[in-house]
Design an enzyme around this catalytic site. Structure first.
Site, PDB file in Angstrom:
ATOM      1  N   SER A  31       0.674  -0.872   0.010  1.00 20.76           N
ATOM      2  CA  SER A  31      -0.253  -0.210  -0.240  1.00 20.76           C
ATOM      3  C   SER A  31       1.048   1.046   0.169  1.00 20.76           C
ATOM      4  O   SER A  31       1.863   1.238   0.405  1.00 20.76           O
ATOM      5  CB  SER A  31      -1.086  -0.388   1.269  1.00 20.76           C
ATOM      6  OG  SER A  31      -2.083  -0.988   1.232  1.00 20.76           O
TER       7      SER A  31
HETATM    8  N1  SAH Z   1      -0.460  -4.967   4.387  1.00 25.38           N
HETATM    9  C1  SAH Z   1       0.368  -5.572   3.365  1.00 25.38           C
HETATM   10  C2  SAH Z   1      -0.994  -4.828   2.123  1.00 25.38           C
HETATM   11  C3  SAH Z   1      -0.212  -6.099   1.098  1.00 25.38           C
HETATM   12  S1  SAH Z   1      -1.368  -5.795   0.014  1.00 25.38           S
HETATM   13  C4  SAH Z   1       1.518  -4.681   2.856  1.00 25.38           C
HETATM   14  O1  SAH Z   1       1.437  -3.319   3.546  1.00 25.38           O
HETATM   15  O2  SAH Z   1       2.276  -5.038   2.074  1.00 25.38           O
HETATM   16  C5  SAH Z   1      -3.634  -6.642   0.586  1.00 25.38           C
HETATM   17  C6  SAH Z   1      -3.142  -8.296   0.897  1.00 25.38           C
HETATM   18  O3  SAH Z   1      -4.290  -9.093   1.484  1.00 25.38           O
HETATM   19  C7  SAH Z   1      -2.904  -9.347   0.041  1.00 25.38           C
HETATM   20  O4  SAH Z   1      -1.642  -9.501  -0.050  1.00 25.38           O
HETATM   21  C8  SAH Z   1      -3.789 -10.070  -0.406  1.00 25.38           C
HETATM   22  O5  SAH Z   1      -3.308 -11.475  -0.676  1.00 25.38           O
HETATM   23  C9  SAH Z   1      -3.960 -10.319   0.898  1.00 25.38           C
HETATM   24  N2  SAH Z   1      -5.321 -10.800   0.830  1.00 25.38           N
HETATM   25  C10 SAH Z   1      -6.151 -11.158   0.355  1.00 25.38           C
HETATM   26  N3  SAH Z   1      -7.511 -11.013   0.377  1.00 25.38           N
HETATM   27  C11 SAH Z   1      -6.950 -12.412   1.755  1.00 25.38           C
HETATM   28  C12 SAH Z   1      -7.389 -12.653   2.651  1.00 25.38           C
HETATM   29  N4  SAH Z   1      -8.699 -13.457   1.943  1.00 25.38           N
HETATM   30  N5  SAH Z   1      -7.062 -13.278   3.983  1.00 25.38           N
HETATM   31  C13 SAH Z   1      -6.010 -13.159   3.952  1.00 25.38           C
HETATM   32  N6  SAH Z   1      -5.060 -12.495   3.237  1.00 25.38           N
HETATM   33  C14 SAH Z   1      -5.880 -11.907   2.074  1.00 25.38           C
END
Ligand code: SAH
Length: 215
Positions: free
Chosen positions: A65
């Site tokens: 993000s």
């Molecule tokens: N907090 C992260 C943002 C990553 S984007 C950072 O700082 O890099 C959102 C993330 O949510 C992705 O890695 C995706 O794989 C994960 N995600 C999506 N659906 C999910 C679910 N049902 N359970 C766990 N993780 C999930």
């Protein structure tokens, strides 16, 4: 690979100043961002840009993000030291490390194996280790470790997952971007067993929270 370097520290300081200009006022959050070497979470091809306020691709078609989004969500979460915080969507692990830097006991879930593996290594390398890190489905939360003081969802949720509401302490706060194509940032405060209060904080763009596996 060096853990941090002079140039990155300088760039990070400028990032923190720009976040302040954009309205992030919580000094603890700004300090936490100032303490994390974000360039180590990105593919080395992007490390020069790690301290621009931009989102970047990470593995498995996901994104790390924007620093502003991380700062904004963390500020809304109002994290206090020792609080139990559940994060859904570990991704690169960057947001996780910011929560750890704030002194929270962090529990984090990721459902892409590649990212789970990557984030585990980087968080250990930089020594911002969450209390519990798992590979699984965020829709289910972590009932064994519930209730949580705070819950942070970092993927766009089509709806508010009921299971997560159940795992929030009374008086606890959930921060979650809700919507299909673009998301409204929401905070949800649990007032008592059955009542929740909701607030909305503008539009954001997240990768989607993926379907439950059991569907
Ligand atoms: N907090 C992260 C943002 C990553 S984007 C950072 O700082 O890099 C959102 C993330 O949510 C992705 O890695 C995706 O794989 C994960 N995600 C999506 N659906 C999910 C679910 N049902 N359970 C766990 N993780 C999930």
């Amino acid at each position: 690979m060096s853990i941090d370097d002079f140039k990155s520290k300088g760039r990070r300081k400028m990032l923190v100043d720009s976040l302040r200009t954009k309205g992030i006022e919580n000094e603890q959050v700004l300090q936490a961002i100032n303490s994390i070497p974000r360039h180590l979470f990105l593919d080395s091809a992007f490390s020069e840009f790690a301290y621009k306020d931009e989102a970047f691709p990470i593995a498995a078609g996901q994104t790390i993000s924007h620093p502003y989004t991380v700062a904004f969500q963390t500020q809304l979460l109002d994290v206090q030291p020792k609080e139990k915080v559940l994060e859904i969507g570990t991704g690169s692990g960057y947001q996780t490390s910011v929560l750890v830097a704030l002194g929270a006991e962090v529990f984090t879930i990721e459902r892409q194996k590649e990212l789970f593996d990557f984030s585990k290594i980087i968080l250990r390398n930089i020594r911002f280790v969450p209390r519990y890190q798992t590979y699984g489905d965020g829709y289910k939360g972590l009932p064994t470790y519930a209730p949580f003081d705070k819950i942070l969802v970092t993927a766009g949720a089509p709806e508010i997952p009921k299971e997560l509401l159940k795992q929030l302490k009374i008086g606890g706060i959930m921060v979650i971007p809700v919507g299909e194509n673009s998301q409204k940032m929401m905070t949800i405060i649990r007032l008592d067993e059955d009542n929740f209060e909701m607030y909305e904080f503008g539009d954001f763009q997240f990768v989607p929270m993926l379907e439950r596996r059991d569907k």
